[in-house]
Motif scaffolding. Structure first.
Motif, PDB file in Angstrom:
ATOM      1  N   ARG A  58       0.794  -1.228   0.000  1.00  0.00           N
ATOM      2  CA  ARG A  58       0.000   0.000   0.000  1.00  0.00           C
ATOM      3  C   ARG A  58       0.828   1.279   0.000  1.00  0.00           C
ATOM      4  O   ARG A  58       0.328   2.337   0.367  1.00  0.00           O
ATOM      5  CB  ARG A  58      -0.998   0.007   1.180  1.00  0.00           C
ATOM      6  CG  ARG A  58      -1.966  -1.180   1.155  1.00  0.00           C
ATOM      7  CD  ARG A  58      -2.841  -1.241   2.396  1.00  0.00           C
ATOM      8  NE  ARG A  58      -3.510   0.010   2.689  1.00  0.00           N
ATOM      9  CZ  ARG A  58      -4.595   0.459   2.079  1.00  0.00           C
ATOM     10  NH1 ARG A  58      -5.152  -0.284   1.143  1.00  0.00           N
ATOM     11  NH2 ARG A  58      -5.120   1.620   2.389  1.00  0.00           N
ATOM     12  N   TYR A  69      -5.962 -10.193   0.041  1.00  0.00           N
ATOM     13  CA  TYR A  69      -5.189 -10.950   1.017  1.00  0.00           C
ATOM     14  C   TYR A  69      -6.169 -11.856   1.748  1.00  0.00           C
ATOM     15  O   TYR A  69      -7.153 -11.364   2.307  1.00  0.00           O
ATOM     16  CB  TYR A  69      -4.485 -10.000   1.996  1.00  0.00           C
ATOM     17  CG  TYR A  69      -3.436 -10.708   2.808  1.00  0.00           C
ATOM     18  CD1 TYR A  69      -2.233 -11.084   2.232  1.00  0.00           C
ATOM     19  CD2 TYR A  69      -3.652 -11.023   4.143  1.00  0.00           C
ATOM     20  CE1 TYR A  69      -1.264 -11.753   2.956  1.00  0.00           C
ATOM     21  CE2 TYR A  69      -2.683 -11.690   4.884  1.00  0.00           C
ATOM     22  CZ  TYR A  69      -1.493 -12.050   4.278  1.00  0.00           C
ATOM     23  OH  TYR A  69      -0.527 -12.708   4.993  1.00  0.00           O
ATOM     24  N   GLU A  72      -9.620 -11.002   0.831  1.00  0.00           N
ATOM     25  CA  GLU A  72     -10.189  -9.702   1.171  1.00  0.00           C
ATOM     26  C   GLU A  72      -9.427  -8.585   0.447  1.00  0.00           C
ATOM     27  O   GLU A  72      -8.196  -8.593   0.431  1.00  0.00           O
ATOM     28  CB  GLU A  72     -10.082  -9.512   2.692  1.00  0.00           C
ATOM     29  CG  GLU A  72     -10.864  -8.357   3.238  1.00  0.00           C
ATOM     30  CD  GLU A  72     -10.878  -8.346   4.781  1.00  0.00           C
ATOM     31  OE1 GLU A  72     -11.583  -7.514   5.343  1.00  0.00           O
ATOM     32  OE2 GLU A  72     -10.154  -9.162   5.404  1.00  0.00           O
ATOM     33  N   ARG A  73     -10.155  -7.636  -0.120  1.00  0.00           N
ATOM     34  CA  ARG A  73      -9.515  -6.526  -0.815  1.00  0.00           C
ATOM     35  C   ARG A  73      -8.650  -5.711   0.134  1.00  0.00           C
ATOM     36  O   ARG A  73      -9.107  -5.297   1.194  1.00  0.00           O
ATOM     37  CB  ARG A  73     -10.579  -5.554  -1.374  1.00  0.00           C
ATOM     38  CG  ARG A  73     -11.251  -5.938  -2.659  1.00  0.00           C
ATOM     39  CD  ARG A  73     -10.402  -5.803  -3.890  1.00  0.00           C
ATOM     40  NE  ARG A  73     -10.131  -4.458  -4.364  1.00  0.00           N
ATOM     41  CZ  ARG A  73     -10.904  -3.784  -5.207  1.00  0.00           C
ATOM     42  NH1 ARG A  73     -12.053  -4.273  -5.617  1.00  0.00           N
ATOM     43  NH2 ARG A  73     -10.527  -2.583  -5.635  1.00  0.00           N
ATOM     44  N   ILE A  74      -7.383  -5.466  -0.238  1.00  0.00           N
ATOM     45  CA  ILE A  74      -6.530  -4.634   0.608  1.00  0.00           C
ATOM     46  C   ILE A  74      -6.037  -3.397  -0.126  1.00  0.00           C
ATOM     47  O   ILE A  74      -5.279  -2.601   0.429  1.00  0.00           O
ATOM     48  CB  ILE A  74      -5.321  -5.427   1.179  1.00  0.00           C
ATOM     49  CG1 ILE A  74      -4.464  -6.012   0.049  1.00  0.00           C
ATOM     50  CG2 ILE A  74      -5.774  -6.513   2.135  1.00  0.00           C
ATOM     51  CD1 ILE A  74      -3.082  -6.478   0.517  1.00  0.00           C
ATOM     52  N   ASP A  75      -6.441  -3.217  -1.394  1.00  0.00           N
ATOM     53  CA  ASP A  75      -6.044  -2.002  -2.108  1.00  0.00           C
ATOM     54  C   ASP A  75      -7.138  -0.952  -1.915  1.00  0.00           C
ATOM     55  O   ASP A  75      -8.259  -1.272  -1.516  1.00  0.00           O
ATOM     56  CB  ASP A  75      -5.843  -2.303  -3.600  1.00  0.00           C
ATOM     57  CG  ASP A  75      -7.118  -2.800  -4.261  1.00  0.00           C
ATOM     58  OD1 ASP A  75      -7.504  -3.959  -4.001  1.00  0.00           O
ATOM     59  OD2 ASP A  75      -7.759  -2.024  -4.991  1.00  0.00           O
ATOM     60  N   ILE A  78      -9.503   1.098   2.770  1.00  0.00           N
ATOM     61  CA  ILE A  78      -9.796  -0.030   3.655  1.00  0.00           C
ATOM     62  C   ILE A  78      -9.953   0.493   5.084  1.00  0.00           C
ATOM     63  O   ILE A  78      -9.591   1.628   5.376  1.00  0.00           O
ATOM     64  CB  ILE A  78      -8.685  -1.119   3.606  1.00  0.00           C
ATOM     65  CG1 ILE A  78      -7.315  -0.546   4.015  1.00  0.00           C
ATOM     66  CG2 ILE A  78      -8.604  -1.766   2.236  1.00  0.00           C
ATOM     67  CD1 ILE A  78      -6.233  -1.598   4.190  1.00  0.00           C
ATOM     68  N   LEU A  82      -8.105  -3.185   9.231  1.00  0.00           N
ATOM     69  CA  LEU A  82      -7.485  -3.997   8.185  1.00  0.00           C
ATOM     70  C   LEU A  82      -6.100  -3.436   7.839  1.00  0.00           C
ATOM     71  O   LEU A  82      -5.142  -4.189   7.655  1.00  0.00           O
ATOM     72  CB  LEU A  82      -8.381  -4.043   6.936  1.00  0.00           C
ATOM     73  CG  LEU A  82      -7.867  -4.921   5.781  1.00  0.00           C
ATOM     74  CD1 LEU A  82      -7.653  -6.358   6.226  1.00  0.00           C
ATOM     75  CD2 LEU A  82      -8.836  -4.879   4.591  1.00  0.00           C
ATOM     76  N   ASP A  83      -5.995  -2.125   7.800  1.00  0.00           N
ATOM     77  CA  ASP A  83      -4.711  -1.495   7.493  1.00  0.00           C
ATOM     78  C   ASP A  83      -3.659  -1.909   8.527  1.00  0.00           C
ATOM     79  O   ASP A  83      -2.534  -2.271   8.189  1.00  0.00           O
ATOM     80  CB  ASP A  83      -4.864   0.027   7.468  1.00  0.00           C
ATOM     81  CG  ASP A  83      -3.569   0.711   7.034  1.00  0.00           C
ATOM     82  OD1 ASP A  83      -3.134   0.449   5.904  1.00  0.00           O
ATOM     83  OD2 ASP A  83      -2.990   1.464   7.834  1.00  0.00           O
ATOM     84  N   ILE A  86      -2.655  -5.500   7.931  1.00  0.00           N
ATOM     85  CA  ILE A  86      -1.795  -5.665   6.754  1.00  0.00           C
ATOM     86  C   ILE A  86      -0.367  -5.220   7.051  1.00  0.00           C
ATOM     87  O   ILE A  86       0.607  -5.864   6.660  1.00  0.00           O
ATOM     88  CB  ILE A  86      -2.376  -4.868   5.553  1.00  0.00           C
ATOM     89  CG1 ILE A  86      -3.703  -5.480   5.112  1.00  0.00           C
ATOM     90  CG2 ILE A  86      -1.414  -4.812   4.374  1.00  0.00           C
ATOM     91  CD1 ILE A  86      -3.655  -6.960   4.866  1.00  0.00           C
TER      92      ILE A  86
END
Ligand SMILES: Nc1ncnc2c1ncn2[C@@H]1O[C@H](COP(=O)(O)OP(=O)(O)O)[C@@H](O)[C@H]1O
Ligand SMILES: [Mg+2]
Length: 315
Positions: A58, A69, A72-75, A78, A82-83, A86
């Motif tokens: 990110r 990941y 689950e969407r991490i781009d 978020i 979640l951040d 990650i």
């Protein structure tokens, strides 16, 4: 290897704003990494490898496409939770151990920086114990904690870089040319350390390199990238045995051979992008053999299929 998809990159594109417009550093990039796997990303300097790594953690924004990941969407946007997750679970180790460590901080601070950010300790004593454990795990002495980075050799500094990642107990390590800047004589040591850590901790690696010989013995699968596009992806042995794309063949032809006579007779293939006839017959991402993908147009696919060696059944 558990076989579960840990990371998935779908149609990733990364544009940078440059003078006079945008520059597309990476496009149509798709791959996944299974849990416990070592996945190699190989291509020459400037091909977009670091950009992909930085998009996963990110630092670089994905202009389009998706990064997942554990599904689950991490781009993009978020949640804070979640951040934070990650940041802890995906760690990046950088190429240049001289440039990536804060010169004015002691090793103790450098290694625990991530701990401060994620508040993963409850007392100073616990933090010190975690630093000591991390240093020991990478083969350094706990008393190094009170020293400064300039007191260490390149190999030791890369070990400090690995310790500072490991202390967060990550699942995925993005290793961005971690041995390229090191003396040839200590590369194998650092590589062996990374292999041992992977086994003992069940880590998953995205291992970035500009040279296929470095990744041959440590990766399960390899993606070859050229000018921001992945041109071929296959299991490591399959890629070495039957490469299809002319760019992969060129990279392979440069790999050193242990036999000195064979090394002298070796012919280096130069990749000429003009060898493709893409004006009317456009290339797309195709599976030529099981799990062996290549960027090719219809005519190329036909040629590759004629040469494709039968794939032995997986047990
Ligand atoms: N922040 C940026 N702004 C503009 N161009 C960039 C930026 N970061 C990388 N690039 C360009 O993107 C391309 C890919 O860079 P990079 O991902 O670092 O390649 P590699 O890691 O394969 O050597 C290069 O042409 C590089 O100059
Ligand atoms: Mg790079």
């Amino acid at each position: 290897m558990s076989g579960e998809k840990l990371l998935e990159v779908r149609d990733l594109r990364v544009d940078f704003k440059v003078k006079g417009g945008t520059f597309t550093a990476v496009q149509d990039v798709s791959f996944h990494i299974d849990e416990g796997e070592t996945f190699g990303l190989v291509g020459e300097s400037g091909s977009g490898k670091t950009t992909i790594g930085r998009a996963i953690v990110r630092i670089n924004e994905a202009s389009s496409g998706e990064i997942l990941y554990r599904g689950e969407r991490i781009d993009g946007r978020i949640t804070k939770e979640l951040d934070r997750e990650i940041v802890q679970k995906i760690q990046m180790i950088f190429q240049d151990p001289m440039a990536s460590l804060n010169e004015r901080a002691k090793v103790d601070y450098i290694v625990s920086e991530g701990l401060y950010n994620t508040r993963r300790f409850s007392s100073p004593g616990e933090r010190e114990a975690l630093v000591e454990k991390a240093l020991l795990e990478v083969g350094l002495l706990p008393e190094f904690a009170t020293r400064f980075p300039h007191e260490f050799s390149g190999g030791q500094r890369q070990r400090i870089g690995i310790a500072r990642s490991l202390i967060l107990e990550p699942e995925l390590l993005i290793c961005d040319e971690p041995i390229s800047a090191l003396d040839v004589s200590i590369r194998a040591q650092v590589l062996n350390l990374m292999s041992a850590l992977q086994k003992s901790k069940g880590l998953t690696y995205l291992f970035i390199a500009h040279d296929l010989s470095v990744v041959r013995f440590i990766t399960d699968r390899i993606a070859v990238i050229n000018k921001g596009r992945i041109v071929e992806l296959a299991a490591t042995e399959e890629l070495f045995r039957s490469p299809f794309h002319p760019y992969t063949k060129a990279l392979l032809s440069a790999v050193p051979v242990p036999d000195p006579i064979a090394e002298r007779k070796k012919r280096i293939i130069v990749y000429d992008p003009a060898c493709h006839d893409y004006a009317t017959d456009k290339p797309t991402w195709r599976e030529i053999a099981q799990g062996h993908f290549v960027l090719a147009n219809d005519r190329e696919e036909e040629g590759y299929r004629k040469n494709a060696a039968p794939i032995p059944a997986k047990e």
